[in-house]
Write a protein that holds these residues in place. Sequence first.
Motif, mmCIF file in Angstrom:
data_model
loop_
_atom_site.group_PDB
_atom_site.id
_atom_site.type_symbol
_atom_site.label_atom_id
_atom_site.label_comp_id
_atom_site.label_asym_id
_atom_site.label_seq_id
_atom_site.Cartn_x
_atom_site.Cartn_y
_atom_site.Cartn_z
ATOM 1 N N ARG A 191 0.729 -1.024 0.136
ATOM 2 C CA ARG A 191 0.182 -0.011 -0.106
ATOM 3 C C ARG A 191 0.797 1.199 0.016
ATOM 4 N NH1 ARG A 191 -3.636 1.311 -1.707
ATOM 5 N NH2 ARG A 191 -4.833 2.328 -0.401
ATOM 6 N N HIS A 203 -0.120 0.572 -4.135
ATOM 7 C CA HIS A 203 -0.833 -0.646 -4.876
ATOM 8 C C HIS A 203 -1.786 -1.301 -3.852
ATOM 9 C CE1 HIS A 203 0.944 -0.582 -8.956
ATOM 10 N NE2 HIS A 203 1.714 -0.045 -8.298
ATOM 11 N N TYR A 204 -2.738 -1.832 -4.294
ATOM 12 C CA TYR A 204 -3.627 -2.791 -3.487
ATOM 13 C C TYR A 204 -2.841 -4.139 -3.139
ATOM 14 C CZ TYR A 204 -6.764 0.885 -3.629
ATOM 15 O OH TYR A 204 -7.461 2.155 -3.410
#
Length: 158
Positions: free
Chosen positions: A71, A75-76
């Motif tokens: 994160r 990004h996830y």
Amino acid sequence: MKIVTGLIEINRQGVVRVLAKNLADETVLYIKTKKAHWHVEGADFYDKHKFFELQFKQLDEIMDSVAERIRSIGHYAPATLKSYLNLTHLTESESEKNDSQGFIKELLADHERIIMDLRGHIKSFTDDFHDAGSSDFITSLMITHEKMAWFLRSHLTK
């Protein structure tokens, strides 16, 4: 919001691909350690029950830190069991016996697999992706797994 950290998106994507697989490995290892905690039987039950509890608590912290690293670089993190099973290098266990030595050998092999995988990415994170922070991060994870593996190894009989 645009991320301005000195890492270009293509390099962040490369790092996240590796970290996502690591998160999957950490999660599968967590579940396997939880299984050992729940199912261990034998004269050493209480000692190993507590030992496996310490190990799965460490793995819970590791999983959280990997997801937070993903994160923090924009990004996830994968967060489904299906995604973890598709990404992991590890296999689920199906041992017939619930003895501590069997659980320990299997968990040790998984820690060693993770150590080797992390070690293989340290240099590429710096050289290929220009991300010294993630390189340091996975070096720290590797050191943690080395210590956890040592603790497991110390419980094995010759």
